[in-house]
Design a protein around this motif. Structure first.
Motif, PDB file in Angstrom:
ATOM      1  N   LEU A 155       0.846  -1.190   0.000  1.00  0.00           N
ATOM      2  CA  LEU A 155       0.000   0.000   0.000  1.00  0.00           C
ATOM      3  C   LEU A 155       0.881   1.238   0.000  1.00  0.00           C
ATOM      4  O   LEU A 155       1.785   1.372   0.825  1.00  0.00           O
ATOM      5  CB  LEU A 155      -0.903   0.025   1.234  1.00  0.00           C
ATOM      6  CG  LEU A 155      -1.761   1.282   1.429  1.00  0.00           C
ATOM      7  CD1 LEU A 155      -2.826   1.369   0.336  1.00  0.00           C
ATOM      8  CD2 LEU A 155      -2.406   1.284   2.813  1.00  0.00           C
ATOM      9  N   ASP A 156       0.621   2.147  -0.940  1.00  0.00           N
ATOM     10  CA  ASP A 156       1.304   3.441  -0.967  1.00  0.00           C
ATOM     11  C   ASP A 156       0.318   4.503  -0.493  1.00  0.00           C
ATOM     12  O   ASP A 156      -0.822   4.540  -0.953  1.00  0.00           O
ATOM     13  CB  ASP A 156       1.794   3.776  -2.378  1.00  0.00           C
ATOM     14  CG  ASP A 156       2.549   5.089  -2.416  1.00  0.00           C
ATOM     15  OD1 ASP A 156       3.718   5.109  -1.996  1.00  0.00           O
ATOM     16  OD2 ASP A 156       1.956   6.098  -2.852  1.00  0.00           O
ATOM     17  N   ALA A 157       0.761   5.355   0.440  1.00  0.00           N
ATOM     18  CA  ALA A 157      -0.106   6.399   0.984  1.00  0.00           C
ATOM     19  C   ALA A 157       0.672   7.700   1.084  1.00  0.00           C
ATOM     20  O   ALA A 157       1.795   7.720   1.575  1.00  0.00           O
ATOM     21  CB  ALA A 157      -0.647   5.995   2.352  1.00  0.00           C
ATOM     22  N   GLN A 158       0.060   8.781   0.604  1.00  0.00           N
ATOM     23  CA  GLN A 158       0.644  10.113   0.669  1.00  0.00           C
ATOM     24  C   GLN A 158      -0.467  11.111   0.964  1.00  0.00           C
ATOM     25  O   GLN A 158      -1.652  10.772   0.909  1.00  0.00           O
ATOM     26  CB  GLN A 158       1.330  10.471  -0.653  1.00  0.00           C
ATOM     27  CG  GLN A 158       2.427   9.513  -1.081  1.00  0.00           C
ATOM     28  CD  GLN A 158       3.023   9.912  -2.416  1.00  0.00           C
ATOM     29  OE1 GLN A 158       3.296  11.080  -2.664  1.00  0.00           O
ATOM     30  NE2 GLN A 158       3.210   8.931  -3.289  1.00  0.00           N
ATOM     31  N   THR A 159      -0.075  12.347   1.267  1.00  0.00           N
ATOM     32  CA  THR A 159      -1.067  13.393   1.491  1.00  0.00           C
ATOM     33  C   THR A 159      -0.705  14.625   0.677  1.00  0.00           C
ATOM     34  O   THR A 159       0.453  14.853   0.327  1.00  0.00           O
ATOM     35  CB  THR A 159      -1.155  13.800   2.973  1.00  0.00           C
ATOM     36  OG1 THR A 159       0.113  14.324   3.394  1.00  0.00           O
ATOM     37  CG2 THR A 159      -1.557  12.635   3.850  1.00  0.00           C
ATOM     38  N   SER A 160      -1.730  15.427   0.388  1.00  0.00           N
ATOM     39  CA  SER A 160      -1.540  16.750  -0.197  1.00  0.00           C
ATOM     40  C   SER A 160      -2.617  17.655   0.375  1.00  0.00           C
ATOM     41  O   SER A 160      -3.685  17.190   0.774  1.00  0.00           O
ATOM     42  CB  SER A 160      -1.619  16.710  -1.730  1.00  0.00           C
ATOM     43  OG  SER A 160      -2.936  16.380  -2.144  1.00  0.00           O
ATOM     44  N   SER A 161      -2.332  18.963   0.424  1.00  0.00           N
ATOM     45  CA  SER A 161      -3.327  19.896   0.958  1.00  0.00           C
ATOM     46  C   SER A 161      -3.374  21.140   0.096  1.00  0.00           C
ATOM     47  O   SER A 161      -2.350  21.623  -0.394  1.00  0.00           O
ATOM     48  CB  SER A 161      -3.001  20.265   2.408  1.00  0.00           C
ATOM     49  OG  SER A 161      -1.751  20.914   2.494  1.00  0.00           O
ATOM     50  N   ALA A 162      -4.585  21.640  -0.113  1.00  0.00           N
ATOM     51  CA  ALA A 162      -4.803  22.865  -0.887  1.00  0.00           C
ATOM     52  C   ALA A 162      -6.226  23.332  -0.653  1.00  0.00           C
ATOM     53  O   ALA A 162      -7.154  22.517  -0.518  1.00  0.00           O
ATOM     54  CB  ALA A 162      -4.573  22.633  -2.383  1.00  0.00           C
ATOM     55  N   ASP A 163      -6.408  24.651  -0.584  1.00  0.00           N
ATOM     56  CA  ASP A 163      -7.740  25.260  -0.508  1.00  0.00           C
ATOM     57  C   ASP A 163      -8.578  24.684   0.634  1.00  0.00           C
ATOM     58  O   ASP A 163      -9.764  24.390   0.477  1.00  0.00           O
ATOM     59  CB  ASP A 163      -8.486  25.085  -1.836  1.00  0.00           C
ATOM     60  CG  ASP A 163      -7.746  25.747  -2.998  1.00  0.00           C
ATOM     61  OD1 ASP A 163      -7.113  26.799  -2.771  1.00  0.00           O
ATOM     62  OD2 ASP A 163      -7.797  25.203  -4.118  1.00  0.00           O
ATOM     63  N   GLY A 164      -7.944  24.500   1.786  1.00  0.00           N
ATOM     64  CA  GLY A 164      -8.685  24.026   2.942  1.00  0.00           C
ATOM     65  C   GLY A 164      -9.041  22.558   2.920  1.00  0.00           C
ATOM     66  O   GLY A 164      -9.865  22.110   3.723  1.00  0.00           O
ATOM     67  N   THR A 165      -8.438  21.781   2.028  1.00  0.00           N
ATOM     68  CA  THR A 165      -8.728  20.352   1.918  1.00  0.00           C
ATOM     69  C   THR A 165      -7.440  19.549   2.061  1.00  0.00           C
ATOM     70  O   THR A 165      -6.417  19.876   1.459  1.00  0.00           O
ATOM     71  CB  THR A 165      -9.370  20.022   0.563  1.00  0.00           C
ATOM     72  OG1 THR A 165     -10.611  20.726   0.453  1.00  0.00           O
ATOM     73  CG2 THR A 165      -9.632  18.527   0.422  1.00  0.00           C
ATOM     74  N   LEU A 166      -7.497  18.511   2.866  1.00  0.00           N
ATOM     75  CA  LEU A 166      -6.403  17.540   2.957  1.00  0.00           C
ATOM     76  C   LEU A 166      -6.838  16.298   2.195  1.00  0.00           C
ATOM     77  O   LEU A 166      -7.903  15.734   2.469  1.00  0.00           O
ATOM     78  CB  LEU A 166      -6.102  17.187   4.408  1.00  0.00           C
ATOM     79  CG  LEU A 166      -5.000  16.141   4.574  1.00  0.00           C
ATOM     80  CD1 LEU A 166      -3.628  16.779   4.405  1.00  0.00           C
ATOM     81  CD2 LEU A 166      -5.098  15.440   5.925  1.00  0.00           C
TER      82      LEU A 166
END
Length: 216
Positions: free
Chosen positions: A135-146
């Motif tokens: 399983l590959d898991a990452q995060t990104s955030s922009a415009d109040g959204t994760l």
């Protein structure tokens, strides 16, 4: 420290992994009974290592103050072939035992050291050999959204848990469970919490992501 600034947060949102900032943000993983012959030297500090591939901290250093006064500790973590990362550890009250987690360390050799003002008290090398999770898991955030980005690298379905810890106590405040088809990629959006938080992504085999965020 990597950063990820949100335009809705004028002071910026900083993102840190537990490994990169272990000294600044120690994680209390769990407490364990000291072994009969702990691997530390000296009469003020006892220290021993615990490994757990399925935990958010694959390597945990347990520290016990055997002194009658508060004890400042100093910790060092070195991967094979890498430069050491070192800094102040926790201050232990007399008789206190505390667990210090190093996060999702990669497979390979790691050497952990613990010192006090009296000198080196503990040094031990261990080799992590955790099975792949698929399983590959990452995060990104922009415009109040994760957004949590997931990819199932196995050909069979996989159950995935997404946990949010909103008060840094190591316990999930919210948990979502979903199933990824074999080879499926999925983006899961969440409203960006307004307080410091940690997001964890796990399967039955262990954790694929442990990442903490703080509003500067």
């Amino acid at each position: 420290m990597p950063s990820d600034a949100s335009p809705e947060r004028p002071f910026g949102l900083t993102r840190r992994t537990l490994v990169a900032t272990a000294w600044a943000a120690p994680v209390i993983a769990f407490s364990a009974a000291a072994p009969a012959a702990a691997a530390s030297a000296g009469n003020d500090l006892t220290a021993w290592l615990v490994t757990a591939c399925g935990a958010p901290d694959r390597l945990t250093l347990n520290l016990r103050n055997d002194f009658t006064a508060p004890l400042q500790t100093y910790l060092e973590l070195t991967g094979d072939g890498e430069q050491p990362s070192a800094g102040p550890g926790p201050v232990l009250a007399p008789g206190e035992t505390r667990s210090f987690g190093f996060g999702l360390l990669s497979n390979g050799g790691w050497t952990v050291g613990a010192s006090t003002d009296g000198g080196l008290r503990f040094r031990e090398r261990t080799v992590l050999s955790c099975p792949p999770l698929g399983l590959d898991a990452q995060t990104s955030s922009a415009d109040g959204t994760l957004t949590v980005l997931l990819r199932n690298d196995d050909p069979t379905p996989k159950d995935v848990r997404i946990e949010f810890d909103l008060d840094d106590d190591g316990v999930a405040d919210t948990t979502d469970t979903l199933t990824l088809a074999g080879g499926e990629e999925r983006a899961v959006p969440y409203p960006l919490p307004s307080t410091d938080f940690t997001v964890r992504v796990a399967t039955d085999g262990g954790y694929a992501l442990v990442e903490s965020f703080a509003f500067a």
